[in-house]
Motif scaffolding. Structure first.
Motif, mmCIF file in Angstrom:
data_model
loop_
_atom_site.group_PDB
_atom_site.id
_atom_site.type_symbol
_atom_site.label_atom_id
_atom_site.label_comp_id
_atom_site.label_asym_id
_atom_site.label_seq_id
_atom_site.Cartn_x
_atom_site.Cartn_y
_atom_site.Cartn_z
ATOM 1 N N GLU A 4 0.833 -1.215 0.000
ATOM 2 C CA GLU A 4 0.000 0.000 0.000
ATOM 3 C C GLU A 4 0.863 1.259 0.000
ATOM 4 O OE1 GLU A 4 -3.458 -0.148 -0.022
ATOM 5 O OE2 GLU A 4 -3.110 -2.307 -0.291
ATOM 6 N N THR A 5 2.098 1.123 0.510
ATOM 7 C CA THR A 5 3.013 2.268 0.583
ATOM 8 C C THR A 5 4.364 1.854 0.014
ATOM 9 O OG1 THR A 5 3.856 1.618 2.747
ATOM 10 C CG2 THR A 5 1.933 3.106 2.731
ATOM 11 N N SER A 50 6.245 6.310 3.680
ATOM 12 C CA SER A 50 4.784 6.320 3.829
ATOM 13 C C SER A 50 4.072 6.710 2.541
ATOM 14 C CB SER A 50 4.385 7.317 4.919
ATOM 15 O OG SER A 50 5.033 7.012 6.116
ATOM 16 N N PRO A 106 1.949 6.793 -0.437
ATOM 17 C CA PRO A 106 0.955 5.824 -0.879
ATOM 18 C C PRO A 106 1.171 5.428 -2.335
ATOM 19 C CG PRO A 106 -0.030 8.011 -0.705
ATOM 20 C CD PRO A 106 1.376 8.137 -0.217
#
Lengths: 93, 297
Positions: free
Chosen positions: A26-27, A73, A75
């Motif tokens: 997801e990241t 982090s 995305p």
């Protein structure tokens, strides 16, 4: 979601010779973790002993350095491409 | 004349980062940033271009062509400009912004190559261009050209012998094209075969030591001669960066990251000696890397 890593030639000995590797994440950080889980000998080349991305390792999301986005982090979207480039010297410009 | 100022670079003693070494151990650094083009590569580049001119291989209308990760290209660019020659350079696209600006200032035509392929990708591109249009390009090929290592045989080695008054016992240098190490080692061994010569490589194929090569997984430079090295050392990127910063803060030497690797290795070697004169070489200046925030936060 599935993203693609582009692997520099210097790291292909650790990815069974593959130039691209598909992983889930997801990241950016999660995708890196998926990558090193699939190819454990890559880990020490990309991260320090304390788990940080080594200072000379640049990871680009499409054409942007993740350090200029949300670092690990950042995305990801389905189909994104992440590229690992040593900063010899300075990163893409 | 500009090229007359190539070589005869200062050899200075390191006095603070050497703390803790045995009292009879000295470590000296040869400061190649004092060359007019700002790096050790002036020596090889001048020898290579002069040979191209005098051998008759450089015919009217031809361009000089080579690959470089930066410093050789800058040296060629400076010398070519001063002689009215034209240069095309294959350069990995991730070469830093200072390098590209300096090259463009000298009028160099840059062909950017895949950053994922590193300097080997630039080599392959130059070979392909030279093979496709041999009448257009004179391929200088710093990795194969014997003028590269011979420049060090004839200049770097005699300078070290002269400036240490023959006292040098150990020689430590990094491997890139391998010209500096091979030529200087052959020269020093000619003066005294007992001089212990140590080659320094990165400790892994994926590294941050600009200018150095991990030979095991790279295109091996044809001028490389493994038989000249008495020993090898593997420099970690992070330790080399730390040493590069210490050279600036503790010795007043603003040098590049491959200099950090060379001094890291020289000090590690020196730490195991009771006596000796260890000489290493600082290939370029830190000013060429100031845009790289991971080196100079």
């Amino acid at each position: 979601m599935s993203v693609t890593f582009r692997i520099p030639t210097a790291l292909r000995p650790y990815t069974e010779g593959l130039a691209t590797v598909q992983v889930d994440g997801e990241t950016a950080g999660a995708a890196l973790t998926s990558l090193t889980a699939a190819y454990p000998t890559l880990a020490r080349h990309l991260r320090t002993e304390t788990g940080e991305l080594r200072s000379f390792v640049n990871v680009y999301l499409n054409d942007e350095d993740i350090r200029a986005l949300g670092r690990e982090s950042t995305p990801l979207r389905q189909g994104d491409t992440l590229t690992i480039v040593p900063s010899i010297a300075g990163g893409a410009s | 004349m500009l090229t007359a100022r190539i070589g005869n670079t200062p050899l200075v003693r390191l006095r603070r980062v050497t703390e803790g070494l045995a009292p009879r151990v000295q470590v000296w650094a040869k400061l190649e940033s004092f060359n007019p083009g700002g790096s050790v590569k002036d020596r090889a580049a001048f020898a290579i271009i002069r040979d191209a001119e005098t051998s008759g291989r450089l015919r009217p209308g031809m361009r000089l062509l080579d690959s470089s990760s930066g410093n050789t290209g800058i040296a060629y660019g400076m010398i070519a400009a001063a002689r009215g020659l034209h240069l095309t350079l294959c350069l990995p696209a991730n070469a830093n912004v200072e390098r590209k600006k300096i090259l463009r200032a000298y009028g160099v035509e840059i062909v950017e190559t895949d950053p994922l392929e590193g300097s080997d990708g630039a080599i392959r591109q130059a070979r392909a261009m030279a093979a496709a249009t041999p009448e257009r390009y004179l391929y200088l090929d710093q990795y194969s050209n014997p003028c590269n290592w011979m420049a060090h045989l004839h200049s770097t080695a005699p300078e070290i012998w002269r400036d240490t008054q023959g006292a040098v016992t150990h020689w430590v240098a990094g491997l890139g094209t391998t010209g500096t190490f091979v030529g200087t080692t052959r020269g020093l061994k000619g003066y005294n075969p007992d001089i212990h010569c140590v080659a320094v490589q990165p400790d892994a194929p994926f590294h941050g030591l600009e200018g150095l090569k991990f030979l095991e997984t790279s295109i091996i430079p044809p001028i490389w001669d493994p038989s000249v090295a008495d020993a090898h050392m593997a420099a970690p990127t992070e330790a080399s960066i730390t040493m590069m910063r210490r050279l600036a803060r503790e010795e007043g030497l603003l040098a590049g990251v491959s200099s950090g690797a060379a001094v890291w290795a020289a000090l590690k070697l020196a730490a195991g000696l009771e006596q000796g004169v260890v000489v290493t070489l600082l290939p370029d200046s830190g000013e060429r890397y100031l845009s790289e925030s991971h080196l100079w936060p």
